[in-house]
Motif scaffolding. Sequence first.
Motif, short mmCIF file in Angstrom:
data_model
loop_
_atom_site.label_atom_id
_atom_site.label_comp_id
_atom_site.label_asym_id
_atom_site.label_seq_id
_atom_site.Cartn_x
_atom_site.Cartn_y
_atom_site.Cartn_z
N GLN A 94 0.83 -1.19 0.00
CA GLN A 94 0.00 0.00 0.00
C GLN A 94 0.87 1.25 0.00
N VAL A 168 -3.04 0.90 6.21
CA VAL A 168 -2.90 -0.33 7.01
C VAL A 168 -4.19 -1.14 7.04
N ALA A 169 -5.26 -0.62 6.42
CA ALA A 169 -6.57 -1.27 6.54
C ALA A 169 -6.54 -2.76 6.20
N THR A 170 -5.85 -3.12 5.13
CA THR A 170 -5.84 -4.53 4.73
C THR A 170 -4.67 -5.27 5.36
N HIS A 171 -4.01 -4.64 6.30
CA HIS A 171 -2.85 -5.22 6.95
C HIS A 171 -1.80 -5.65 5.92
N PHE A 203 2.32 -4.46 13.86
CA PHE A 203 1.92 -5.29 12.73
C PHE A 203 3.08 -5.89 11.95
N MET B 1 -4.51 -12.19 10.82
CA MET B 1 -4.16 -10.80 10.57
C MET B 1 -5.22 -9.84 11.10
N ASP B 4 -4.57 -8.96 14.64
CA ASP B 4 -3.58 -7.91 14.90
C ASP B 4 -4.24 -6.56 15.11
N ILE B 5 -5.14 -6.23 14.20
CA ILE B 5 -5.77 -4.92 14.27
C ILE B 5 -6.63 -4.84 15.53
N THR B 208 -4.45 1.87 -6.07
CA THR B 208 -3.71 0.94 -5.21
C THR B 208 -4.64 0.30 -4.18
#
Lengths: 326, 317
Positions: A94, A168-171, A203, B1, B4-5, B208
């Motif tokens: 990203q 960072v939304a989609t990690h 992360f 994943m 994590d968030i 993107t």
Amino acid sequence: MSLIEIKDLKVHYPIRGGFWNRVVDNVKAVDGVTFNIEAGETYGLVGESGSGKSTTAKAIIGLEKATSGSVMYKGKDVTKGENRRKLDYNHDVQMIFQDSLSSLNPRKRIEDVIAEPLRNFEHLDKEQEKLRVLQLLDIVGLDADALYKYPHQFSGGQRQRIGVARAVATHPKLIIADEPVSALDLSVQAQVLNFMKKIQRQFGISYLFISHDLGVVRHMCKNIAIMTRGRIVEVGTRDDIYNNPMHIYTKRLLAAIPETNVNHRDEHRKHRLEIEKIYQEQQSTYYDKDGMAFPLVKVSPTHSVALPPHLAKEFEQQSENEGVNV
Amino acid sequence: MKRDIEDATSISAEDLGKLTKEAAAEATPSRARIMWGEFKADKPAMVSLFVLIFFILFVIIASLFINTPKMIQTNLMGYYAKPFTPEYWLGADSGGRSIAKELIVGSRNSISIAIGLTIISSTFGICWGLVSGYFGGMVDLAMQRVYDFMMIIPMLMTIIVIVTIIPHYNAITLTLILSIFYWMGTSRLIRSRTLAESQKDYVAASKTSGTSNLKIIFREIMPNISSLIIVDTTLSFAENIGVETGLSFLGFGLPMGTPSLGTLIANANDPENITGYWWTWLPAALEIIILCLSISYVGQVMRRATNAAQRRGNEKN
Ligand SMILES: Nc1ncnc2c1ncn2[C@@H]1O[C@H](COP(=O)(O)OP(=O)(O)O)[C@@H](O)[C@H]1O
Ligand SMILES: [Mg+2]
């Protein structure tokens, strides 16, 4: 194995002109750039404005077509569109943009801005999606009431944090940050950088951190590449670059870091002028006749410099002599 | 994943309802509300809006009660009847036809054609401009050559020739024929803005983020040029009323026996009418002026509403 390997990347823009609108010349925005980014590290790419940093970033993320060279990710060359689609590449890579205002669609609410990559890559239901957006806002230190506001209602620093939240939304595994704090006040810069660092710790994200300011990069990056005129002129660890700079361009960039200590201002100024004089004198020897930098020469296992041929020879002989134990 | 968030924040599913409510309280007013506030702040525009809506509804509904074939029959008794009489509110023309009725049916025809023409030609022009400007390169080059070709065709002459050749046509076919020739201005305007807009970082960010080109064009870029689209569309609407009336005035618009504002104004071709029988052409002329003025007022307010810096209305109410 590195997370991502950039090999001899070139991006040339054709200049069209003349009666038939033919290609008359090329702008070599990026001209043979090679470096690797390791998982979890922050890699610095530094150079003056116009040196080709953004173009490099865009070619890596797939916004700009590479003229030649490769960007290897998970064993595939992601300069090719079909490979990017196959790998869901942008789920993993990203970008954060320099101009936070222009990078957020002024017509979209923050919720929709941050949810955009989620909607495309992770198909969550409405509730889960909203929850994730709220969590992301929390991670970058923004309150829930940001949700239904528009980008112009935030300050520059807040907007850049929204940009970070979206990235960072989609990690992702790698975030390319193209001068993420250059447009911000000094006090706000530190704040945004701290959020970026915190996220990296939590992360394990890698950053390609682009900046024109070696002062900012010092706090962020372990490995640094110095770029000018589309080529890398010096690569090394933070220690190599700050304590043992060898290319005149790097020295000049270092001298340009603003001195915060008032007592040393005059001294610093004198030093900068001195470096500038040396730069002007030696400029012709450090670039070839077309004004391009020379190929990189290894001066230590971690440190490579684009030295002029006569200096390069010395180092080659040296490393040949030492070659046995390297 | 996903874990994590969640680990990095203290917000969990239980908070969702509460936080959503908090956010809703701080929400920015919707665009419709902003636009309404803007109309309230500008009285002439408010009047114009009501005049337009009322007038368009009136002619559409009233024309349903008018027997058109009977209306266009010649009636010798009414030869140039004076206006403001119970039978002939706005008088009658040389054929004894009621000007008031002709005006209603004619307005409906002219306005319908203008609306149809605006919808078709603007939609096409907007899509053409967006696609051309967004993709750029060879796509743009090819699409601009089509544009150039359409521009060099002598428009009025071609329309007249087509209308003359085609044996049977009505309001719908006329609208379609006209649409072929009226999308270029819009497309050029939209293209140039799209070219600039496509360079902005939010478009790169959408790319993107994995958003498709089609979605970027219509959901990301188009809302950002909406003020341009609204202004251009309202102005084209005003202009398009003139297109059909102009053609009908020249005698190449709607076929004989279909009244329109243009055929009414064409009464002014007769010098006798201009001086002696003003009621045969003046109402239609006045109507066009009022319509076009109202439309441009409404268009201005819409433009202001879409541009935060120009707003006069108070957003808070
Ligand atoms: N689309 C383009 N067409 C032609 N030249 C370009 C284009 N984009 C960038 N350049 C040129 O490429 C060079 C590098 O630009 P850029 O990558 O934006 O530098 P930086 O980000 O380091 O400031 C500049 O000289 C710029 O003028
Ligand atoms: Mg740049």
